[in-house]
Each structure stands twice: as C-alpha cells, then as structure tokens.
Motif scaffolding. Sequence first.
Motif, short mmCIF file in Angstrom:
data_model
loop_
_atom_site.label_atom_id
_atom_site.label_comp_id
_atom_site.label_asym_id
_atom_site.label_seq_id
_atom_site.Cartn_x
_atom_site.Cartn_y
_atom_site.Cartn_z
N GLY A 116 3.69 -10.23 2.30
CA GLY A 116 4.47 -10.01 1.30
C GLY A 116 3.78 -9.42 0.08
N HIS A 117 2.66 -8.90 0.24
CA HIS A 117 2.19 -8.08 -1.07
C HIS A 117 2.57 -6.62 -0.93
N ASP A 118 2.83 -5.85 -2.15
CA ASP A 118 2.73 -4.89 -2.29
C ASP A 118 1.34 -4.47 -2.58
N VAL A 119 0.78 -3.33 -1.89
CA VAL A 119 -0.51 -3.01 -1.80
C VAL A 119 -0.85 -1.52 -2.08
N VAL A 120 -1.98 -1.50 -3.26
CA VAL A 120 -2.53 -0.34 -3.91
C VAL A 120 -3.82 0.00 -2.93
N VAL A 121 -3.92 0.95 -2.23
CA VAL A 121 -4.74 1.31 -1.16
C VAL A 121 -5.84 2.41 -2.11
N GLY A 122 -6.96 1.69 -2.54
CA GLY A 122 -7.92 2.40 -3.29
C GLY A 122 -8.88 3.17 -2.16
N TYR A 123 -9.23 4.53 -2.51
CA TYR A 123 -10.10 5.22 -1.56
C TYR A 123 -10.82 6.05 -2.22
N LEU A 124 -12.00 6.67 -1.95
CA LEU A 124 -12.75 7.63 -2.48
C LEU A 124 -12.61 8.86 -1.71
N ARG A 125 -12.57 8.79 -0.39
CA ARG A 125 -12.71 10.37 0.22
C ARG A 125 -11.56 10.76 1.19
N ASP A 126 -11.23 9.95 2.03
CA ASP A 126 -10.37 10.15 3.19
C ASP A 126 -8.77 9.87 2.68
N ALA A 127 -8.19 10.94 2.03
CA ALA A 127 -6.82 10.71 1.61
C ALA A 127 -5.96 10.40 2.67
N ASP A 128 -5.93 11.35 3.96
CA ASP A 128 -5.40 11.04 5.08
C ASP A 128 -5.29 9.64 5.66
N ALA A 129 -6.50 9.06 5.77
CA ALA A 129 -6.67 7.81 6.23
C ALA A 129 -5.99 6.87 5.31
N ALA A 130 -6.25 6.99 3.95
CA ALA A 130 -5.58 6.04 3.06
C ALA A 130 -3.97 6.08 3.23
N GLU A 131 -3.44 7.30 3.31
CA GLU A 131 -2.07 7.48 3.46
C GLU A 131 -1.43 6.60 4.95
N ASP A 132 -2.31 6.74 5.88
CA ASP A 132 -1.83 6.20 6.99
C ASP A 132 -1.95 4.64 6.80
N VAL A 133 -2.68 3.97 6.01
CA VAL A 133 -2.84 2.63 5.73
C VAL A 133 -1.50 2.31 4.97
N ALA A 134 -1.30 3.27 4.12
CA ALA A 134 -0.14 2.81 3.23
C ALA A 134 1.11 3.09 3.93
N GLU A 135 1.30 3.98 4.92
CA GLU A 135 2.40 3.82 5.88
C GLU A 135 2.53 2.74 6.78
N ALA A 136 1.49 2.00 6.91
CA ALA A 136 1.59 0.82 7.93
C ALA A 136 1.92 -0.43 7.00
N VAL A 137 1.52 -0.23 5.71
CA VAL A 137 1.97 -1.16 4.57
C VAL A 137 3.72 -1.27 4.58
N ARG A 138 4.04 0.15 4.45
CA ARG A 138 5.57 0.40 4.22
C ARG A 138 6.38 -0.08 5.37
N ARG A 139 5.57 0.00 6.58
CA ARG A 139 6.28 -0.50 7.84
C ARG A 139 6.51 -1.89 8.12
N ALA A 140 5.54 -2.65 7.27
CA ALA A 140 5.56 -3.94 7.25
C ALA A 140 6.58 -4.59 6.09
N GLY A 141 7.32 -3.69 5.36
CA GLY A 141 8.25 -4.02 4.64
C GLY A 141 7.87 -4.16 3.10
N ALA A 142 6.59 -3.69 2.75
CA ALA A 142 5.95 -3.78 1.45
C ALA A 142 5.96 -2.47 0.97
N ARG A 143 5.76 -2.46 -0.44
CA ARG A 143 5.54 -1.18 -1.04
C ARG A 143 4.15 -0.82 -1.12
#
Length: 246
Positions: free
Chosen positions: A27-54
């Motif tokens: 049930g957490h909305d998540v801020v994905v902090g990252y340093l280099r790999d923007a694509d990998a970070a966005e993949d994680v963010a998409e997984a968060v959204r699929r779980a119903g969170a922002r």
Amino acid sequence: MKRLVTVVTGGSRGIGAATCRRLAEDGHDVVVGYLRDADAAEDVAEAVRRAGARSVCVRADTSVEADVERLFAVAEKQLGPVTGLVNNAGVTGPFGRLADSDPADLRRIVEVNLLGTLLCSRRAARVMTARGNGVIVNVSSAAATLGSPGDYVHYAATKAAVDALTLGLAKELGPDGIRVNAVAPGVIDTEIHARSGDPDRPERLAASIPLRRAGRPEEVAAAIAWLMSPEASYATGTVVRVSGGR
C-alpha cells in the motif's frame, strides 16, 4: 485517508527494486530513486503501478545535497508528504585488499554509503519531525560485523557506520514519533557482484553459509517491509540480520 509515500534510494535494481515492488503490494506509493539506468527505474515504477500504487522516478546522486533536496521535493510535489525512507543506495567498489585500493574508490564508497545515507536521513528527519511520525530503514550489511577481509573492508567500515547511525538516530528521533531501523543482508544474489568484478561470488560462497545458498532480493525486501509496517511499531534502533546464518 492519507497515502504512505516512501522514498527508496537505489530503487532501480537488486534489493531496492524488490523493495519498491513489495512496498507497493503493502500500500505504499513509491519514489524510485536511481543514479544511471532510467529505463530500469521506469520498469520498477511500472511494476509499482501494476500493484495499484502510484510511483515516480527521480534521478539523484544521494551523496550530493542538491540532488537529495530535489528527490524529496519531487516526491512531495507529485505524490505527497514523505512518510518513509529506505536508504538502499550503496556501492562496494572493486574487491581486493585495502592496501591495493584506489583512494578515489574509497572516497566514493564513503560518499555514497555513509554521506548519502546521512543526507537522506537528515532530509527525511526534517519532514517527519514536523509531522510527528515516520519510518526510516537503512540497508546495512552483514559485512559490518564480519569485516570482510580481503574483499572490501572499506565497504564493511561504511556499513558499520550505518549501524551506528541507525542506533543513534533512533534514539534522537524516537521522542518525535519516528522509528529508525536497519536490515543487514548477507550474500544476496544480485548484479552488485558482477559490477564489482566477481559475478560468481554468490555461488562460490554458498558453502560457507549455514543455509547453503545465497539470499534473494525479495527476502531482504520482506524484512524491510516488516520494519516499515505497523507490525513493527515497537521496533526502533535495531538491525535485522538477513544473512542465512552467516
């Protein structure tokens, strides 16, 4: 009801990515902090959204104060007040003896593992103290107590400092309603070993681990999620070891 908003540094891979996914399930909305790999970070963010969170991705070098300020500012602007922080961003540097190490590597290890954790914790403490509640979980390492001779005593030293920070900050912020804990993973099967020049390390060290295997990122994420949860409401200043007995 206000949403939980948790910042996870180093959230694009390994333990950080698994933590983002697990917190979203909780049930957490998540801020994905990252340093280099923007694509990998966005993949994680998409997984968060699929779980119903922002979720939102923010590029930030946690050892740079301006980046940390921006990380929290974007989090608050896009998701709301930060209620939780997982200090996961970290580097090991090349494996090897301290006598053979490059001072530039030593400096970077200290800057990311210790200074970065201090800066993020400092920023979170300001937000959480004003509100009167919050949770911080630091990702330490079993290396903090093992010393890791011949591998990375420099890394171990910074993680021992993180343990000290966890204890001290828990006592400092407890009266303000803020809990501070840490997890200390052992050998976990992530890409960090390959980036440090020893991709076969988890398999090679398995025989020295009482459970006879490396851990999985999801197993560490589960411990972090528990420490973030109301079920751990009386736990603060503690380091939970997730190391297979090592």
